[in-house]
Design an enzyme around this catalytic site. Structure first.
Site, PDB file in Angstrom:
ATOM      1  N   LYS A  52       0.836  -1.209   0.000  1.00 30.79           N
ATOM      2  CA  LYS A  52       0.000   0.000   0.000  1.00 30.79           C
ATOM      3  C   LYS A  52       0.870   1.258   0.000  1.00 30.79           C
ATOM      4  CE  LYS A  52      -3.833  -2.498   2.049  1.00 30.79           C
ATOM      5  NZ  LYS A  52      -4.617  -2.905   3.226  1.00 30.79           N
ATOM      6  N   GLN A  96      -4.884  -1.450   9.453  1.00 31.73           N
ATOM      7  CA  GLN A  96      -4.823  -2.798   8.896  1.00 31.73           C
ATOM      8  C   GLN A  96      -5.443  -3.804   9.858  1.00 31.73           C
ATOM      9  OE1 GLN A  96      -3.807  -3.392   5.759  1.00 31.73           O
ATOM     10  NE2 GLN A  96      -4.131  -5.593   5.918  1.00 31.73           N
ATOM     11  N   ASP A 119     -11.240   2.889   3.755  1.00 37.70           N
ATOM     12  CA  ASP A 119     -11.576   1.462   3.702  1.00 37.70           C
ATOM     13  C   ASP A 119     -13.085   1.258   3.530  1.00 37.70           C
ATOM     14  OD1 ASP A 119      -9.646  -0.566   3.770  1.00 37.70           O
ATOM     15  OD2 ASP A 119      -9.187  -0.196   5.882  1.00 37.70           O
TER      16      ASP A 119
HETATM   17  N1  GUN Z   1      -7.182  -6.816   6.053  1.00 35.19           N
HETATM   18  C1  GUN Z   1      -7.488  -7.559   4.969  1.00 35.19           C
HETATM   19  N2  GUN Z   1      -8.046  -6.800   3.994  1.00 35.19           N
HETATM   20  C2  GUN Z   1      -8.090  -5.540   4.480  1.00 35.19           C
HETATM   21  C3  GUN Z   1      -8.540  -4.308   3.947  1.00 35.19           C
HETATM   22  O1  GUN Z   1      -9.047  -4.203   2.814  1.00 35.19           O
HETATM   23  N3  GUN Z   1      -8.391  -3.230   4.759  1.00 35.19           N
HETATM   24  C4  GUN Z   1      -7.872  -3.316   6.003  1.00 35.19           C
HETATM   25  N4  GUN Z   1      -7.805  -2.215   6.725  1.00 35.19           N
HETATM   26  N5  GUN Z   1      -7.446  -4.445   6.530  1.00 35.19           N
HETATM   27  C5  GUN Z   1      -7.552  -5.541   5.774  1.00 35.19           C
END
Ligand code: GUN
Length: 278
Positions: A52, A96, A119
């Site tokens: 990311k 995350q 998100d």
């Molecule tokens: N963990 C797995 N997929 C995601 C996601 O799309 N966003 C976040 N914040 N955590 C995750």
């Protein structure tokens, strides 16, 4: 034999467009900024977070990476979010998941300002999606819709079957496909006669988290198959779909890796740009 829906190709094209969008914003004195918060040492999360941050660098988005120890308290994590909510350089906040034991995911997500919730996990944004209002849409489902649109797949009146009912993928993709006039069925671990239902799918979304779970006998000839799975088996990444045999039967299929995963990151960049435009 299916057409491959390449997330790698589509996301590369999108990166070029996003670079331009960031440049336009910079001319107005705004650089989109994303904060990525990782608590703990989960190895998969570390890889996702790194990817990311790298995507931010490629698109020209300012990024702030915040690493917290596994032992971080909920109060400390909430304080970090409060600071990011106030930070003018930050337009998007991503915490995350999963979080370390003892920290309540819902409380943490609810602390993120809905305007910075790139998100799309805050209940305000989830509710907007549910009612058809504009808000932040979770990145993986948004990326799936972008891929289907890029390939000009006609969704109107089609039967979409989703296997998986998570808040991150299953439920929001169901809403998006419903909004696109699909007839939607959501299946999950308690569903009886699963294969009977998946065989009816014109669009089949596999978001189960079990390697090669969807086999060719569960798929209708000519179906469009979207594989959301990222499973590590013997050091290799495989999806939730048994790729080769299903590829022979489907009209479209997303590969793993190089499919939906790439789109998730692209949509995170898109949501961050949109957050900066507000
Ligand atoms: N963990 C797995 N997929 C995601 C996601 O799309 N966003 C976040 N914040 N955590 C995750």
């Amino acid at each position: 034999m299916a057409n491959i829906l390449s997330g790698k190709t589509i996301s590369a094209e999108l990166t070029e467009i996003q670079k331009q969008q960031v440049e336009e914003l910079k001319k107005r004195g705004i650089q989109p900024g994303l904060a990525v918060v990782l608590a703990g040492e989960n190895p998969a999360s570390q890889i996702y977070v790194r990817n990311k941050i790298r995507a931010c660098e490629q698109t020209g988005i300012y990024s702030k990476s915040i690493r917290l120890p596994e032992s971080v308290s909920q109060e400390e994590l909430l304080k970090v979010i409060d600071e990011l909510n106030q930070d003018d350089k930050i337009h998007g906040i991503l915490v995350q998941l999963p979080l370390p034991k003892g920290i309540d995911e819902h409380t943490v997500i609810m602390r993120i300002s809905p305007n910075k919730d790139v998100d799309g996990f805050h209940i305000l944004n989830a509710g907007k999606l549910f009612t058809g209002l504009k808000g932040f849409v979770p990145c993986t489902p948004k990326g799936i819709m972008y891929m289907l649109e890029s390939a000009k797949i006609d969704l109107d009146g089609k039967h979409a079957v989703i296997v998986g009912r998570s808040n991150i993928v299953g439920k929001p993709i169901a809403m998006l496909l419903l909004n696109a006039n699909c007839t939607v069925t959501i299946c999950h671990s308690h569903t009886k006669n699963l294969a009977e239902i998946t065989k009816q799918a014109d669009v089949l979304v596999a978001a189960i988290g079990k390697p090669k779970f969807i086999t060719a006998d569960m798929v209708k000839e000519g179906a469009c198959v979207v594989d959301v799975g990222i499973n590590r088996v013997d050091g290799k990444v495989v999806g939730d779909v048994d790729f080769e045999p299903v590829y022979q039967k489907a009209s479209y299929i997303t590969p793993v890796p190089g499919g939906v995963g790439k789109m998730t990151i692209s949509m995170l960049m898109q949501n961050t740009i949109e957050a900066a435009q507000i």
